[in-house]
Scaffold this motif. Sequence first.
Motif, PDB file in Angstrom:
ATOM      1  N   ARG A  71      -2.444  -1.919   3.985  1.00  0.00           N
ATOM      2  CA  ARG A  71      -1.241  -2.175   3.181  1.00  0.00           C
ATOM      3  C   ARG A  71      -1.015  -1.035   2.181  1.00  0.00           C
ATOM      4  O   ARG A  71       0.114  -0.584   1.976  1.00  0.00           O
ATOM      5  CB  ARG A  71      -1.383  -3.506   2.434  1.00  0.00           C
ATOM      6  CG  ARG A  71      -1.351  -4.731   3.311  1.00  0.00           C
ATOM      7  CD  ARG A  71       0.046  -4.989   3.856  1.00  0.00           C
ATOM      8  NE  ARG A  71       0.136  -6.264   4.524  1.00  0.00           N
ATOM      9  CZ  ARG A  71      -0.130  -6.478   5.801  1.00  0.00           C
ATOM     10  NH1 ARG A  71      -0.496  -5.441   6.560  1.00  0.00           N
ATOM     11  NH2 ARG A  71      -0.025  -7.674   6.334  1.00  0.00           N
ATOM     12  N   ILE A  72      -2.098  -0.568   1.557  1.00  0.00           N
ATOM     13  CA  ILE A  72      -1.972   0.535   0.605  1.00  0.00           C
ATOM     14  C   ILE A  72      -1.488   1.803   1.298  1.00  0.00           C
ATOM     15  O   ILE A  72      -0.622   2.531   0.772  1.00  0.00           O
ATOM     16  CB  ILE A  72      -3.326   0.785  -0.094  1.00  0.00           C
ATOM     17  CG1 ILE A  72      -3.698  -0.416  -0.967  1.00  0.00           C
ATOM     18  CG2 ILE A  72      -3.276   2.057  -0.948  1.00  0.00           C
ATOM     19  CD1 ILE A  72      -5.070  -0.325  -1.596  1.00  0.00           C
TER      20      ILE A  72
ATOM     21  N   GLU B  68       0.366   1.979   3.918  1.00  0.00           N
ATOM     22  CA  GLU B  68       1.795   1.807   4.214  1.00  0.00           C
ATOM     23  C   GLU B  68       2.644   2.101   2.981  1.00  0.00           C
ATOM     24  O   GLU B  68       3.710   2.731   3.091  1.00  0.00           O
ATOM     25  CB  GLU B  68       2.051   0.383   4.699  1.00  0.00           C
ATOM     26  CG  GLU B  68       1.480   0.076   6.085  1.00  0.00           C
ATOM     27  CD  GLU B  68       1.682  -1.383   6.471  1.00  0.00           C
ATOM     28  OE1 GLU B  68       2.275  -2.127   5.645  1.00  0.00           O
ATOM     29  OE2 GLU B  68       1.245  -1.774   7.555  1.00  0.00           O
ATOM     30  N   GLU B  69       2.178   1.659   1.826  1.00  0.00           N
ATOM     31  CA  GLU B  69       2.922   1.905   0.594  1.00  0.00           C
ATOM     32  C   GLU B  69       2.927   3.390   0.238  1.00  0.00           C
ATOM     33  O   GLU B  69       3.929   3.924  -0.260  1.00  0.00           O
ATOM     34  CB  GLU B  69       2.313   1.090  -0.553  1.00  0.00           C
ATOM     35  CG  GLU B  69       2.368  -0.418  -0.347  1.00  0.00           C
ATOM     36  CD  GLU B  69       3.783  -0.926  -0.159  1.00  0.00           C
ATOM     37  OE1 GLU B  69       4.673  -0.513  -0.931  1.00  0.00           O
ATOM     38  OE2 GLU B  69       4.011  -1.714   0.780  1.00  0.00           O
TER      39      GLU B  69
ATOM     40  N   LYS C 142       5.461   5.280   2.139  1.00  0.00           N
ATOM     41  CA  LYS C 142       6.827   5.073   1.646  1.00  0.00           C
ATOM     42  C   LYS C 142       7.156   5.991   0.473  1.00  0.00           C
ATOM     43  O   LYS C 142       8.287   5.980  -0.018  1.00  0.00           O
ATOM     44  CB  LYS C 142       7.015   3.616   1.221  1.00  0.00           C
ATOM     45  CG  LYS C 142       6.943   2.621   2.375  1.00  0.00           C
ATOM     46  CD  LYS C 142       7.107   1.194   1.855  1.00  0.00           C
ATOM     47  CE  LYS C 142       7.031   0.175   2.973  1.00  0.00           C
ATOM     48  NZ  LYS C 142       7.150  -1.225   2.467  1.00  0.00           N
TER      49      LYS C 142
ATOM     50  N   LYS D 204       5.408   5.998  -2.524  1.00  0.00           N
ATOM     51  CA  LYS D 204       5.079   5.431  -3.821  1.00  0.00           C
ATOM     52  C   LYS D 204       3.907   6.189  -4.439  1.00  0.00           C
ATOM     53  O   LYS D 204       3.122   6.833  -3.753  1.00  0.00           O
ATOM     54  CB  LYS D 204       4.712   3.952  -3.677  1.00  0.00           C
ATOM     55  CG  LYS D 204       5.883   3.055  -3.301  1.00  0.00           C
ATOM     56  CD  LYS D 204       5.465   1.594  -3.318  1.00  0.00           C
ATOM     57  CE  LYS D 204       6.646   0.679  -3.005  1.00  0.00           C
ATOM     58  NZ  LYS D 204       6.264  -0.751  -3.034  1.00  0.00           N
TER      59      LYS D 204
ATOM     60  N   ALA E  46       1.242   2.081  -5.203  1.00  0.00           N
ATOM     61  CA  ALA E  46       0.781   1.719  -3.861  1.00  0.00           C
ATOM     62  C   ALA E  46      -0.417   0.775  -3.946  1.00  0.00           C
ATOM     63  O   ALA E  46      -0.534  -0.170  -3.152  1.00  0.00           O
ATOM     64  CB  ALA E  46       0.409   2.982  -3.084  1.00  0.00           C
TER      65      ALA E  46
ATOM     66  N   SER F  15       0.914  -2.716  -5.148  1.00  0.00           N
ATOM     67  CA  SER F  15       1.730  -3.326  -4.097  1.00  0.00           C
ATOM     68  C   SER F  15       0.883  -3.707  -2.893  1.00  0.00           C
ATOM     69  O   SER F  15       1.093  -4.756  -2.271  1.00  0.00           O
ATOM     70  CB  SER F  15       2.845  -2.366  -3.681  1.00  0.00           C
ATOM     71  OG  SER F  15       3.646  -2.946  -2.680  1.00  0.00           O
ATOM     72  N   GLY F  16      -0.108  -2.856  -2.565  1.00  0.00           N
ATOM     73  CA  GLY F  16      -0.971  -3.142  -1.423  1.00  0.00           C
ATOM     74  C   GLY F  16      -1.786  -4.403  -1.622  1.00  0.00           C
ATOM     75  O   GLY F  16      -1.872  -5.252  -0.723  1.00  0.00           O
TER      76      GLY F  16
ATOM     77  N   ARG G 174       0.637  -7.480  -1.529  1.00  0.00           N
ATOM     78  CA  ARG G 174       1.096  -7.837  -0.188  1.00  0.00           C
ATOM     79  C   ARG G 174      -0.018  -8.440   0.657  1.00  0.00           C
ATOM     80  O   ARG G 174       0.227  -9.302   1.507  1.00  0.00           O
ATOM     81  CB  ARG G 174       1.659  -6.600   0.512  1.00  0.00           C
ATOM     82  CG  ARG G 174       2.986  -6.099  -0.040  1.00  0.00           C
ATOM     83  CD  ARG G 174       3.485  -4.939   0.792  1.00  0.00           C
ATOM     84  NE  ARG G 174       3.635  -5.327   2.187  1.00  0.00           N
ATOM     85  CZ  ARG G 174       3.785  -4.458   3.188  1.00  0.00           C
ATOM     86  NH1 ARG G 174       3.787  -3.154   2.928  1.00  0.00           N
ATOM     87  NH2 ARG G 174       3.927  -4.880   4.428  1.00  0.00           N
TER      88      ARG G 174
END
Length: 217
Positions: free
Chosen positions: A123-124, A126-127, A130, A132, A137, A140-141, A144
């Motif tokens: 997840r991190i 992926e952020e 993007k 971030k 990140a 948000s990771g 999520r």
Amino acid sequence: SSNVQISGFTEKEAQALAITLKSASFPIDLEIVSMTSVGATLGDDAVKTGLMAIVIGFMLVIIFMIAYYSLSGLVADIALLLNLFIMVSLLSALSFTVTLTSIAGLILTLGMAVDANVIIYERIKEELKKGKSAYAALESGFKRAFWTIMDSNVTTIIAALVLSTLGSSSVKGFAITLAIGIASSLFTSLYFSHLVFSLFIKEDTKRFMISFKGGKR
């Protein structure tokens, strides 16, 4: 009087009981065809083999996490070690006997704990892709990944509680170990790992080592 009368049986049950009593009274000597005994050392060897499997599996996981996730993998390994320490401590405090089923619960829990860290790290990454920042990140990771990990682990805990209530003694050992391990892994993966990252990743951090292949800021 030598006469004895037993009541409370139907005619069919009385006849079956009479046949059983007559059959048991036959003067037949017991002849031993074969006899096998199992000593305590067999169970001890099995437990030692299971513990060796835990050590080997744990070492392989440590190597893989560091090789794939770099320094972040080291954080996951520390969390995994803490998870194992908490599990063993709680089981010892409860005077829990180590059996093959409880060892299986330990191994399964360690695998699920690593899976939680993998979900968080992906997840991190992926952020970060993007665009971030490292801090954004990270936050948000974890956010999520939180509900994904909670959903899968809570359902497993419910299943473990049902098994510990309705299962046999060996199944209960597995279920109790699994339930304790899941609760411990939730703490280490979602809170301890987050705490460690928060000590080093601040809002002005420019670089986040999440993988040797990519995912760096």
